[in-house]
Design an enzyme around this catalytic site. Structure first.
Site, PDB file in Angstrom:
ATOM      1  N   ARG A  41      54.848 -65.991 -95.518  1.00  0.00           N
ATOM      2  CA  ARG A  41      54.213 -66.303 -94.239  1.00  0.00           C
ATOM      3  C   ARG A  41      53.090 -67.301 -94.475  1.00  0.00           C
ATOM      4  O   ARG A  41      52.113 -67.011 -95.175  1.00  0.00           O
ATOM      5  CB  ARG A  41      53.660 -65.027 -93.586  1.00  0.00           C
ATOM      6  CG  ARG A  41      54.746 -64.038 -93.148  1.00  0.00           C
ATOM      7  CD  ARG A  41      55.563 -64.596 -92.005  1.00  0.00           C
ATOM      8  NE  ARG A  41      56.655 -63.718 -91.586  1.00  0.00           N
ATOM      9  CZ  ARG A  41      57.921 -63.880 -91.937  1.00  0.00           C
ATOM     10  NH1 ARG A  41      58.272 -64.883 -92.745  1.00  0.00           N
ATOM     11  NH2 ARG A  41      58.860 -63.056 -91.501  1.00  0.00           N
ATOM     12  N   ARG A  68      40.269 -84.048 -77.999  1.00  0.00           N
ATOM     13  CA  ARG A  68      40.892 -83.215 -79.016  1.00  0.00           C
ATOM     14  C   ARG A  68      42.021 -84.011 -79.650  1.00  0.00           C
ATOM     15  O   ARG A  68      43.064 -84.243 -79.033  1.00  0.00           O
ATOM     16  CB  ARG A  68      41.413 -81.911 -78.405  1.00  0.00           C
ATOM     17  CG  ARG A  68      40.312 -80.995 -77.900  1.00  0.00           C
ATOM     18  CD  ARG A  68      39.357 -80.588 -79.011  1.00  0.00           C
ATOM     19  NE  ARG A  68      38.360 -79.615 -78.578  1.00  0.00           N
ATOM     20  CZ  ARG A  68      37.395 -79.143 -79.354  1.00  0.00           C
ATOM     21  NH1 ARG A  68      37.282 -79.568 -80.598  1.00  0.00           N
ATOM     22  NH2 ARG A  68      36.535 -78.265 -78.887  1.00  0.00           N
ATOM     23  N   ALA A  80      31.596 -74.223 -76.748  1.00  0.00           N
ATOM     24  CA  ALA A  80      32.164 -73.402 -77.815  1.00  0.00           C
ATOM     25  C   ALA A  80      31.764 -73.964 -79.160  1.00  0.00           C
ATOM     26  O   ALA A  80      31.341 -75.116 -79.273  1.00  0.00           O
ATOM     27  CB  ALA A  80      33.690 -73.350 -77.694  1.00  0.00           C
ATOM     28  N   LEU A  82      32.034 -73.111 -83.826  1.00  0.00           N
ATOM     29  CA  LEU A  82      32.455 -72.311 -84.965  1.00  0.00           C
ATOM     30  C   LEU A  82      31.430 -71.237 -85.314  1.00  0.00           C
ATOM     31  O   LEU A  82      30.234 -71.390 -85.054  1.00  0.00           O
ATOM     32  CB  LEU A  82      32.644 -73.207 -86.193  1.00  0.00           C
ATOM     33  CG  LEU A  82      33.739 -74.263 -86.118  1.00  0.00           C
ATOM     34  CD1 LEU A  82      33.661 -75.163 -87.339  1.00  0.00           C
ATOM     35  CD2 LEU A  82      35.109 -73.616 -86.004  1.00  0.00           C
ATOM     36  N   GLU A  97      25.324 -72.625 -78.969  1.00  0.00           N
ATOM     37  CA  GLU A  97      26.310 -73.594 -78.497  1.00  0.00           C
ATOM     38  C   GLU A  97      26.074 -73.978 -77.034  1.00  0.00           C
ATOM     39  O   GLU A  97      26.222 -75.139 -76.658  1.00  0.00           O
ATOM     40  CB  GLU A  97      27.725 -73.050 -78.683  1.00  0.00           C
ATOM     41  CG  GLU A  97      28.138 -72.860 -80.130  1.00  0.00           C
ATOM     42  CD  GLU A  97      28.197 -74.166 -80.909  1.00  0.00           C
ATOM     43  OE1 GLU A  97      28.333 -75.248 -80.286  1.00  0.00           O
ATOM     44  OE2 GLU A  97      28.098 -74.118 -82.149  1.00  0.00           O
ATOM     45  N   GLU A 101      25.427 -77.880 -76.423  1.00  0.00           N
ATOM     46  CA  GLU A 101      26.477 -78.649 -75.761  1.00  0.00           C
ATOM     47  C   GLU A 101      26.224 -78.870 -74.275  1.00  0.00           C
ATOM     48  O   GLU A 101      26.703 -79.850 -73.707  1.00  0.00           O
ATOM     49  CB  GLU A 101      27.833 -77.967 -75.957  1.00  0.00           C
ATOM     50  CG  GLU A 101      28.304 -77.974 -77.402  1.00  0.00           C
ATOM     51  CD  GLU A 101      29.753 -77.589 -77.548  1.00  0.00           C
ATOM     52  OE1 GLU A 101      30.341 -77.059 -76.573  1.00  0.00           O
ATOM     53  OE2 GLU A 101      30.311 -77.813 -78.642  1.00  0.00           O
ATOM     54  N   PRO A 119      48.240 -65.823 -83.344  1.00  0.00           N
ATOM     55  CA  PRO A 119      48.253 -64.893 -84.472  1.00  0.00           C
ATOM     56  C   PRO A 119      49.471 -65.000 -85.378  1.00  0.00           C
ATOM     57  O   PRO A 119      49.466 -64.436 -86.472  1.00  0.00           O
ATOM     58  CB  PRO A 119      48.190 -63.516 -83.800  1.00  0.00           C
ATOM     59  CG  PRO A 119      48.690 -63.734 -82.422  1.00  0.00           C
ATOM     60  CD  PRO A 119      48.280 -65.125 -82.048  1.00  0.00           C
ATOM     61  N   GLY A 120      50.480 -65.734 -84.973  1.00  0.00           N
ATOM     62  CA  GLY A 120      51.614 -65.956 -85.857  1.00  0.00           C
ATOM     63  C   GLY A 120      51.368 -67.047 -86.877  1.00  0.00           C
ATOM     64  O   GLY A 120      52.129 -67.173 -87.845  1.00  0.00           O
ATOM     65  N   GLU A 124      42.453 -67.057 -86.796  1.00  0.00           N
ATOM     66  CA  GLU A 124      41.296 -67.404 -85.965  1.00  0.00           C
ATOM     67  C   GLU A 124      41.037 -66.346 -84.892  1.00  0.00           C
ATOM     68  O   GLU A 124      41.953 -65.893 -84.207  1.00  0.00           O
ATOM     69  CB  GLU A 124      41.508 -68.752 -85.277  1.00  0.00           C
ATOM     70  CG  GLU A 124      40.320 -69.169 -84.423  1.00  0.00           C
ATOM     71  CD  GLU A 124      40.549 -70.458 -83.658  1.00  0.00           C
ATOM     72  OE1 GLU A 124      39.574 -71.058 -83.218  1.00  0.00           O
ATOM     73  OE2 GLU A 124      41.736 -70.860 -83.504  1.00  0.00           O
ATOM     74  N   GLU A 150      31.404 -85.054 -79.709  1.00  0.00           N
ATOM     75  CA  GLU A 150      30.419 -84.480 -78.785  1.00  0.00           C
ATOM     76  C   GLU A 150      29.540 -85.533 -78.110  1.00  0.00           C
ATOM     77  O   GLU A 150      28.796 -85.211 -77.186  1.00  0.00           O
ATOM     78  CB  GLU A 150      29.531 -83.479 -79.534  1.00  0.00           C
ATOM     79  CG  GLU A 150      30.311 -82.257 -80.025  1.00  0.00           C
ATOM     80  CD  GLU A 150      29.445 -81.316 -80.831  1.00  0.00           C
ATOM     81  OE1 GLU A 150      28.448 -81.784 -81.438  1.00  0.00           O
ATOM     82  OE2 GLU A 150      29.755 -80.116 -80.880  1.00  0.00           O
TER      83      GLU A 150
END
Length: 203
Positions: A41, A68, A80, A82, A97, A101, A119-120, A124, A150
Site C-alpha cells: 500500500r 492550487r 487553513a 499545516l 492561520e 491569511e 484515507p486510501g 492527512e 498567498e
C-alpha cells in the site's frame, strides 16, 4: 454494527520510503491482510492541517481564493494551514492561520469537523474549526508577510446559504471548505449547540 470509525492497525511486515519532500513523504507498506496475504500500500505521509470556518454576525462565511497548482485552479477555500509547530494546540494553529491569511481574531471557537481527506492514499488529518465573534486585526498589529501563492489572496464574505448552494452546484471544490460549509449549515439549525469544544480530542 456501531457506525463510528475506530482505531485499528494491521501488521506491517515491511516499509520502504519512496520519496521525501518539503512537506510530504511517500512510503510503501507491505501489510498483512485477512487470509495471511500481504499487499503493498503506497501512501502519502502528511503533517496534517487545520481549517477555519469563520462566521460573522450576519451568518456570512469568510472565504479566500488561492492558486492550487496540482488542480490548476484558483480555488475558494477557508483559511487553513499545516500543523507545522510541534506541540501547538490545534486551536492556536487555527487562530494563527485566521490572523495571518484573513486578518481576523475570533473570541468563540468550536470543533466543527475532523476529516481524513483521502484515507486510501494519505494519512492527512484536517480539523475544521468554527470561529465566531470576529474582530479585524489592525494592520499595524499583523506582522505576517505573505509569500508565493498567498500574495494578493482576496478575502470575500459569502452568506452561508449561498455558500451551500455553490458547494452543491459544483462551484466550490476544496474539500475542507465544502465539508465545513455543509457542516456549519447543518449545525446552525440547532444554534451550534451540539458542536464539540475547540480542544476536543482527535480519534
Amino acid at each position: 454494527m456501531k457506525i463510528e470509525d475506530t482505531p485499528e492497525t494491521w501488521d506491517v511486515v515491511a516499509s520502504k520510503p519512496r520519496f521525501s519532500g518539503y512537506v510530504i513523504d511517500v512510503v510503501t507498506d507491505s501489510v498483512k491482510m485477512p487470509g495471511d496475504e500481504v499487499a503493498d500500500r503506497d501512501y502519502v505521509v502528511h503533517p496534517g492541517a487545520v481549517a477555519v470556518l469563520a462566521l460573522d454576525e450576519r451568518q456570512r462565511v469568510l472565504m479566500i481564493r488561492q492558486y492550487r497548482h496540482p488542480a490548476r485552479q484558483l480555488m475558494w477555500e477557508l483559511p487553513a494551514g499545516l500543523r507545522d509547530v510541534p506541540g501547538e494546540p490545534l486551536v492556536e494553529t487555527a487562530a494563527r492561520e485566521l490572523a495571518e491569511e484573513a486578518g481576523y481574531r475570533a473570541a468563540t471557537w468550536d470543533t466543527l469537523l475532523d476529516l481524513r481527506t483521502s484515507p486510501g492514499m494519505s494519512d492527512e488529518r484536517i480539523r475544521v474549526f468554527l470561529a465566531r465573534d470576529l474582530t479585524p486585526i489592525p494592520e499595524d498589529e499583523n506582522s505576517f508577510v505573505a509569500h508565493y501563492e498567498e500574495i494578493g489572496m482576496p478575502v470575500e464574505w459569502v452568506p452561508l446559504g449561498d455558500a451551500v448552494d455553490k458547494a452543491l452546484m459544483g462551484m466550490i471544490h476544496n474539500s475542507p471548505a465544502v465539508a465545513g460549509i455543509l457542516a456549519a449549515y447543518a449545525a446552525s439549525a440547532e444554534g451550534y449547540a451540539r458542536l464539540r469544544p475547540a480542544d476536543a480530542p482527535e480519534a
